[in-house]
Design a protein around this motif. Structure first.
Motif, short mmCIF file in Angstrom:
data_model
loop_
_atom_site.label_atom_id
_atom_site.label_comp_id
_atom_site.label_asym_id
_atom_site.label_seq_id
_atom_site.Cartn_x
_atom_site.Cartn_y
_atom_site.Cartn_z
N CYS A 22 0.83 -1.21 0.00
CA CYS A 22 0.00 0.00 0.00
C CYS A 22 0.86 1.26 0.00
CB CYS A 22 -0.93 0.00 1.21
SG CYS A 22 -2.23 -1.26 1.18
N ALA A 58 2.49 1.71 -3.37
CA ALA A 58 1.45 2.00 -4.37
C ALA A 58 1.09 3.48 -4.36
CB ALA A 58 0.21 1.16 -4.09
N THR A 103 -5.70 4.15 0.82
CA THR A 103 -5.11 3.96 -0.51
C THR A 103 -6.17 4.05 -1.59
OG1 THR A 103 -3.44 2.49 0.47
CG2 THR A 103 -3.71 2.41 -1.92
N TYR A 161 -6.45 6.89 -4.67
CA TYR A 161 -6.47 6.47 -6.07
C TYR A 161 -7.71 6.96 -6.81
CZ TYR A 161 -2.41 3.38 -6.58
OH TYR A 161 -1.15 2.88 -6.72
N GLY A 189 4.43 -3.49 -4.64
CA GLY A 189 3.75 -2.20 -4.63
C GLY A 189 4.02 -1.39 -5.87
N THR A 190 5.09 -1.71 -6.61
CA THR A 190 5.36 -1.03 -7.88
C THR A 190 5.03 -1.95 -9.06
OG1 THR A 190 7.69 -1.71 -7.67
CG2 THR A 190 7.11 0.49 -6.93
N VAL A 213 1.21 -3.42 -8.81
CA VAL A 213 0.22 -2.34 -8.93
C VAL A 213 0.24 -1.74 -10.33
CG1 VAL A 213 -0.45 -0.07 -8.05
CG2 VAL A 213 0.26 -1.87 -6.47
N ALA A 238 -7.63 -0.82 -9.28
CA ALA A 238 -6.40 -0.97 -8.50
C ALA A 238 -6.63 -0.57 -7.04
CB ALA A 238 -5.28 -0.13 -9.10
N LEU A 270 -6.33 -2.98 -3.62
CA LEU A 270 -5.44 -2.59 -2.52
C LEU A 270 -6.21 -2.45 -1.21
CD1 LEU A 270 -3.30 -0.01 -4.51
CD2 LEU A 270 -2.46 -2.14 -3.51
#
Length: 411
Positions: free
Chosen positions: A246, A249, A311, A315, A372-373, A376, A390, A394
């Motif tokens: 998280c 992200a 999160t 987003y 997380g990279t 995501v 996404a 999360l």
């Protein structure tokens, strides 16, 4: 290791070890952590500019962050072993040197491949530093004050990412790519000097500590990784990995998501890292509360509980709810950064496992940050526009992490 340090003077007939001020240790280590975190997070707010300068597409550019965190998966356990053999303080100074070398290689890079490789070297530095910080705390701070120091040390990533997000666009605009890379390398060099002259080197490796202890004959067994793994530790690591998913992200993609909705680069960077800035309040506070009540689990579960929903809101919103998520995540969610370190220490069956234990923990952290990279990015899609999907995934992961932490027998 605290009990052993306390027993060492009587056993060896030496003067009793004087612990250092817990706030001083926390602040010095915090500075060292911030310096390397700034190097890690100098990329997200200028990602589009780097893509243009190095002719990179979105998939290739994402490796500028993913490769950094991927290094933790491979180098954290060796870092723990090196800290055990050569001392955590020495290895932390070495980490700063490696970060500087990586920055120099990046500065001289003429292609995207070399730039990514330089990020990998910088990632090794972060891995060593992350592993050694908590070991230094355990060696230099009284046991009853460890939670407080961990709370201060624990905000290094949050504060470093915030500083980088706010300063990077301005430095990049005024000094260019070269100026930015040099500036952050200089900060790392200064931090290494501070650690060198302020932090005491206890000079205790595992074998020396065991020989000096009156209980050496009963505890002489070399630490084994099998001792670390248990049901509680696995559940704890699930929660810890999801927390880092998280976190990355948000740090890696929220600036881009907001810029795609016409937010200013500096403002988008500030929004993504404002919760980490608020951790300056929440993480030390959670540490002090933990020391007073003698418990970690309730505070850690509370912090994890808000991570998923916050999160999701970051987003999917650009209005008032966005700022609500920033505040809640900062004042509650980020309170958990130091608690994870204290909680893991409580789960270890004996203090001698601290060095190799931190290696395993940082490996899990690296895995979470890599997902997380890398993961995501897949959830967001090739054009990084699947924000609701996404964010929803999360949020569910955040609840899973909370449940995992609640199921542990951690106090």
């Amino acid at each position: 290791m605290s009990n052993q340090e306390g027993a060492r003077p009587e056993a060896a007939g030496e003067q009793k070890i004087r612990y250092q001020n817990p706030i001083l240790v926390g602040v010095v280590l915090l500075f060292a952590g911030i310096s390397v975190a700034m190097i890690q997070y100098k990329v997200p707010t200028i990602m589009t500019s780097l893509m243009a300068e190095f002719s990179m597409n979105a998939e290739a550019a994402s490796w500028l962050m993913s490769i950094f965190t991927l290094m933790s998966i491979f180098f954290a356990i060796p870092a723990g072993t090196l800290a055990q053999r050569y001392g955590a303080k020495r290895m932390m100074i070495v980490a700063s040197g490696i970060a500087i070398v990586g920055s120099i290689i990046g500065l001289l890079s003429g292609t995207s491949a070399v730039l990514i490789a330089s990020r990998a070297i910088e990632g090794i530095a972060l891995t060593i530093l992350t592993t050694c910080g908590p070991i230094i705390v355990q060696q230099n701070v009284r046991p009853e004050k460890i939670g407080t120091t961990m709370g201060v040390w624990g905000i290094w990533g949050c504060l470093g990412s915030t500083i980088a997000a706010v300063l990077t666009p301005t430095i990049f605009e005024t000094m260019g790519f070269s100026g930015l890379w040099i500036a952050y390398a200089v900060v790392a060099a200064v931090a290494a000097a501070v650690v060198l002259f302020v932090i005491k080197d206890r000079g205790l490796n595992l074998s020396e500590a065991l020989e000096a202890s009156a209980e050496a004959s009963a505890q002489a067994a070399k630490p084994r990784y099998s001792e670390i793994i248990s049901k509680d530790v696995i559940l704890f690591f699930i929660g810890f990995a999801i927390f880092n998913i998280c976190l990355l992200a948000i740090l890696a993609f929220v600036p881009t998501i907001l810029q795609m909705q016409n937010f200013d680069p500096t403002l988008s960077g500030f929004i993504s890292t404002a919760p980490m800035l608020l951790s300056i309040i929440s993480s030390p506070l959670f540490g002090v509360i933990s020391d007073k009540i003698g418990r970690v689990k309730p505070l850690l579960a509370l912090a994890m509980l808000v991570m998923g929903p916050c999160t999701f809101l970051l987003y999917t919103n650009t209005g008032a709810l966005l700022w609500v998520a920033v505040v809640i995540m900062g004042l509650i969610g980020m309170g958990g950064v130091g608690m994870f370190l204290s909680g893991f220490a409580k789960l270890l069956p004996r203090p001698e496992l601290a060095s190799i234990g931190m290696g395993v923990m940082v490996t899990v952290q690296g895995l979470g940050q890599f997902l997380g990279t890398f993961l995501v990015q897949g959830l967001l899609g090739a054009d990084l526009t699947n924000w609701f999907f996404a964010g929803a995934v999360l949020m569910v992961l955040g609840f899973v992490g909370t449940a995992a932490l609640m199921l542990t027998k951690m106090k």
